[in-house]
Design a protein around this motif. Structure first.
Motif, PDB file in Angstrom:
ATOM      1  N   ASN A 215       0.729  -1.074  -0.055  1.00 19.50           N
ATOM      2  CA  ASN A 215      -0.145   0.073  -0.058  1.00 19.50           C
ATOM      3  C   ASN A 215       0.822   1.311   0.096  1.00 19.50           C
ATOM      4  O   ASN A 215       0.396   2.236   0.075  1.00 19.50           O
ATOM      5  CB  ASN A 215      -0.991   0.145   1.223  1.00 19.50           C
ATOM      6  CG  ASN A 215      -2.203  -0.722   0.712  1.00 19.50           C
ATOM      7  OD1 ASN A 215      -2.502  -1.542  -0.239  1.00 19.50           O
ATOM      8  ND2 ASN A 215      -3.126  -0.705   1.736  1.00 19.50           N
ATOM      9  N   PHE A 216       2.171   1.011  -0.342  1.00 16.88           N
ATOM     10  CA  PHE A 216       3.093   2.139  -0.587  1.00 16.88           C
ATOM     11  C   PHE A 216       3.307   2.432  -1.909  1.00 16.88           C
ATOM     12  O   PHE A 216       3.961   1.441  -2.381  1.00 16.88           O
ATOM     13  CB  PHE A 216       4.380   2.125   0.426  1.00 16.88           C
ATOM     14  CG  PHE A 216       5.173   3.286   0.246  1.00 16.88           C
ATOM     15  CD1 PHE A 216       4.966   4.521   0.906  1.00 16.88           C
ATOM     16  CD2 PHE A 216       6.307   3.420  -0.493  1.00 16.88           C
ATOM     17  CE1 PHE A 216       5.646   5.597   0.932  1.00 16.88           C
ATOM     18  CE2 PHE A 216       7.071   4.480  -0.413  1.00 16.88           C
ATOM     19  CZ  PHE A 216       6.874   5.600   0.236  1.00 16.88           C
ATOM     20  N   TYR A 217       2.861   3.425  -2.746  1.00 21.39           N
ATOM     21  CA  TYR A 217       2.778   3.492  -4.097  1.00 21.39           C
ATOM     22  C   TYR A 217       3.739   4.507  -4.516  1.00 21.39           C
ATOM     23  O   TYR A 217       4.149   5.397  -3.726  1.00 21.39           O
ATOM     24  CB  TYR A 217       1.504   3.630  -4.539  1.00 21.39           C
ATOM     25  CG  TYR A 217       0.512   2.469  -4.648  1.00 21.39           C
ATOM     26  CD1 TYR A 217       0.567   1.694  -5.863  1.00 21.39           C
ATOM     27  CD2 TYR A 217      -0.203   2.087  -3.497  1.00 21.39           C
ATOM     28  CE1 TYR A 217      -0.428   0.490  -5.862  1.00 21.39           C
ATOM     29  CE2 TYR A 217      -0.999   1.107  -3.495  1.00 21.39           C
ATOM     30  CZ  TYR A 217      -1.279   0.300  -4.682  1.00 21.39           C
ATOM     31  OH  TYR A 217      -1.994  -1.114  -4.877  1.00 21.39           O
ATOM     32  N   LEU A 218       4.308   4.464  -5.608  1.00 23.16           N
ATOM     33  CA  LEU A 218       5.402   5.396  -6.219  1.00 23.16           C
ATOM     34  C   LEU A 218       4.712   5.805  -7.612  1.00 23.16           C
ATOM     35  O   LEU A 218       4.455   5.147  -8.416  1.00 23.16           O
ATOM     36  CB  LEU A 218       6.514   4.694  -6.462  1.00 23.16           C
ATOM     37  CG  LEU A 218       7.266   4.055  -4.846  1.00 23.16           C
ATOM     38  CD1 LEU A 218       7.147   2.660  -5.338  1.00 23.16           C
ATOM     39  CD2 LEU A 218       8.541   4.641  -4.939  1.00 23.16           C
ATOM     40  N   ALA A 219       5.074   7.348  -7.564  1.00 20.44           N
ATOM     41  CA  ALA A 219       4.602   7.991  -9.050  1.00 20.44           C
ATOM     42  C   ALA A 219       5.739   9.047  -9.070  1.00 20.44           C
ATOM     43  O   ALA A 219       5.623  10.293  -8.724  1.00 20.44           O
ATOM     44  CB  ALA A 219       3.330   8.581  -9.154  1.00 20.44           C
TER      45      ALA A 219
END
Length: 688
Positions: A215-219
């Protein structure tokens, strides 16, 4: 052109220039404010002027964010911190390979004649782009030797500020620009700007859920193309978070393509100095990075280098792509036609087809899946039957809920409670994380990545058995060691796990060797009275294309199902339950709308790579997913998905005598199509 855009004065020289229609007036700041306003209007709360000081987590999952103004609980956190992305990643224990570089542009004084309709001009040969900016002309660059910035960390008080000017660094760019756009010689410079932007090791941005933290996303890591990508990225990431999987094939930008070591400062400092410039450089086929090399090496690296190997790089691995004969330098001479290694790789290809070749396949990713529930677990994530007798190798796909192919690999049952999974080097992290995320709590299964612990030597070709038999006490006959079998055997003074499997369509074995024994096994094989020819990965690719073997990431993606890819033979339709089964059964009953088809050009001269459009009777019906030259066939070969007019997949009868054409450099070249391989369509050679 001169009448429409007199300021550019392009005359007849437009070498390398690309005109992009549009006024170029998009303002990232205003767009951001507009999006924030829209979010507020729809119930979102936007808080500014807050510093994140920590990422909170528990049980492998993010739980919130700590800031200088308090704690925020959150089920999902997205790291879209730009050049601060690596620092925020470290707070979460997540590797984020990106590094800021200095990025230069100038803005002229007011220029007469600009009316807001000037297109963006890109000149890759000169590393420059030009666009109108409120009556002025903006000139920016992506120079070949960039300057990494903030290697010691971004200063605490820095916030989108300008960096010191470096006119000496920019001067070569400006000198060419004065020739390209003579009007620049008559106007002054209003602004010389130098500001940092973040770049990644491969010029592709970073999206998706972090492998290390759920649940730790990257963009982040948008390589100066953030504003043009923002709309699609926002939509894709929102759907990814909602569904728990990407909405379509995003493997090119998925964080799982990158390795943790690539966030290493020394590595990034070297690599991004090159990748910034590569945004505007020629993307020649098979072009290799020149920086941050020699990081991951197989146990055979030095031995193969001494024998003329020319190495390419993938995921940090140095891999022998081709071998230079004595007197030939093992270096690439890039072009869009047949490159300098073409004939040497052809000789390796023919050696495997007619005699015997040796491949260093040590960069294969290898996982052990162990425990009382291993068979049950693998049966659920695999389309094929995993509950086979120990000593069997099974080719299978791992599918998502849509029936799409998440992985294409082999699984060997070593014992009742122990399996070895073998997949591609570039898929190592993606596939291991896929396994981890699909393992339910309480299931008695233990996953171990043993890639570095074993090397792999492939011995392939009609003479493979004759070469290996004198070196081992094991019986290598077809009766005792059939195709798809796995045995631990003695080879020289070592014990190796031998798999009778192939990716080149010939008799052969993959030898899985503990790292410390690899040199001995290699020397034992090469000391044979007639040693095998050394072959590289370019030959491996051309050999697999002749046999129609698929490659994940090109011919197979998470959008393609086994039925569409022609892999229904690898699906056990009788199993009680496996990922994607319901979708596949419905698709099997209804039929598919497209099919992976193989092509061979009628003309032996052109080359195929990938993405070439496929035409039938004047209509575009698909594009190639991969291509290579079939040296045994004598012409270039390709694969691609085809949908016939009317929206149905082709059958064998539809392809017989059909007038297909492949578009190569705007030229249409006649091609023959087939659902079966053009070489050994009955797969007889692998069972010799």
């Amino acid at each position: 052109m001169q009448e429409l855009y007199p300021l550019l004065d392009l005359k007849d020289d437009v070498k390398g220039g690309i005109l992009i229609p549009g006024d170029g007036q998009a303002d990232p700041a205003n767009i951001a404010h507009a999006l924030a306003k829209g979010a507020r209007n729809n119930g979102a709360k936007v808080i500014e002027g807050v510093k994140v000081t920590g990422i909170d987590k528990a049980d492998g999952r993010v739980t919130g964010v700590t800031t200088d103004q308090g704690h925020i609980q959150a089920e999902v956190v997205v790291n879209c911190a730009g050049m601060w992305g690596r620092e925020v990643g470290r707070m979460a224990g997540v590797s984020v390979p990106l590094q800021a570089c200095e990025h230069f542009y100038i803005v002229t004084e007011q220029m007469p004649g600009l009316d807001g309709k000037l297109p963006v001009l890109r000149v890759p040969d000169e590393c420059t782009y030009y666009k109108e900016d409120a009556g002025r002309l903006l000139l920016g660059c992506f120079e070949p030797n960039a300057k990494p910035w903030g290697l010691e960390g971004i200063p605490e008080d820095f916030c989108f500020d300008a960096l010191p000017e470096d006119f000496e660094h920019f001067e070569p760019i400006l000198s060419q620009a004065l020739e390209r756009v003579p009007a620049l010689q008559e106007v002054g410079i209003h602004t010389f700007f130098n500001g940092p932007e973040s770049f990644t090791p491969d010029d592709r941005y970073i999206l998706g859920e972090a492998p290390e933290l759920q649940n730790f996303y990257l963009a982040c890591g948008f390589n100066s193309i953030g504003i043009q990508s923002a709309g699609g990225v926002g939509k894709a990431l929102a759907e990814w978070i909602e569904a728990g999987e990407p909405p379509f094939d995003l493997s090119d930008v998925d964080i799982r393509r990158l390795q943790p070591f690539q966030a290493n400062r020394t590595y990034l400092e070297a690599r991004v100095s090159e990748t910034l410039g590569l945004l505007y450089d020629d993307h020649f086929p098979f072009r290799q990075y020149e920086t941050a090399r020699q990081v991951r090496r197989t146990p055979l690296h030095d031995a193969l280098r001494q024998r003329g190997a020319c190495f390419g790089e993938l995921a940090g691995w140095e891999r022998p792509n081709w071998f230079a004969p004595e007197g030939v330098a093992p270096v690439y001479d890039y072009s869009w036609g047949r490159q300098n290694w073409f004939d040497h790789s052809a000789a390796e290809h023919r050696a495997v087809r007619h005699d015997c070749g040796l491949f260093d396949l040590s960069t294969f990713a290898k996982f052990l899946v162990q425990g009382p529930d291993a068979a049950q677990f693998l049966n659920r994530v695999s389309a094929a039957q995993m509950d086979v007798a120990p000593g069997r190798v099974v080719y299978t796909q791992w599918l998502n809920a849509r029936g799409g192919i998440e992985a294409d690999l082999t699984v060997t049952r070593l014992a009742e409670d122990r399996y070895m999974v073998v997949t591609a080097a570039g898929s190592q992290r993606h596939d291991f994380v896929w396994l981890q995320r699909n393992l339910p709590e309480g299931e008695r299964v233990y996953l171990t990545d043993v890639t570095s612990g074993m090397a792999v030597i492939g011995v392939m070709g009609p003479r493979a058995r004759d070469l290996l038999q004198p070196l081992t006490t094991a019986d290598l006959s077809d009766a005792a060691f059939p195709f798809g079998a796995s045995r631990q055997i003695e080879l020289g003074s070592a014990l190796v796990q031998a798999l009778r499997i192939t990716y080149v369509g010939e008799l052969g074995w993959e030898l899985y060797i503990p790292t410390e024994f690899t040199g001995h096994v290699f020397e034992t094989i090469m000391a044979a009275s007639k040693p095998p020819a050394l072959a590289g990965l370019h030959a491996l690719n051309s050999l697999r294309m002749e046999c129609g073997y698929r490659h994940w990431g090109d011919d197979l993606t998470d959008e393609d199902t086994p039925l569409e890819a022609g892999l229904s033979f690898a699906v056990d339709w009788t199993k009680a339950d496996f990922n994607g089964q319901e979708v596949l059964l419905k698709q099997k009953q209804a039929g598919v709308g497209r099919r992976l088809v193989q092509f061979r050009l009628a003309d032996p001269a052109p080359l195929l790579y990938h993405d070439e459009p496929v035409w039938l009777d004047g209509q575009r019906v698909g594009h190639l997913t991969s291509g290579a030259y079939g040296h045994e066939i004598g012409t270039a070969l390709g694969m691609g998905y085809v949908t016939l007019p009317g929206g149905r997949a082709p059958r064998a009868a539809d392809l017989e005598g059909a007038d297909f054409e492949l578009e190569i450099g705007r030229q249409h070249c006649r091609a023959r199509a087939s659902l079966k391989p053009f070489f050994d369509p009955k797969r007889e050679r692998i069972r010799m």
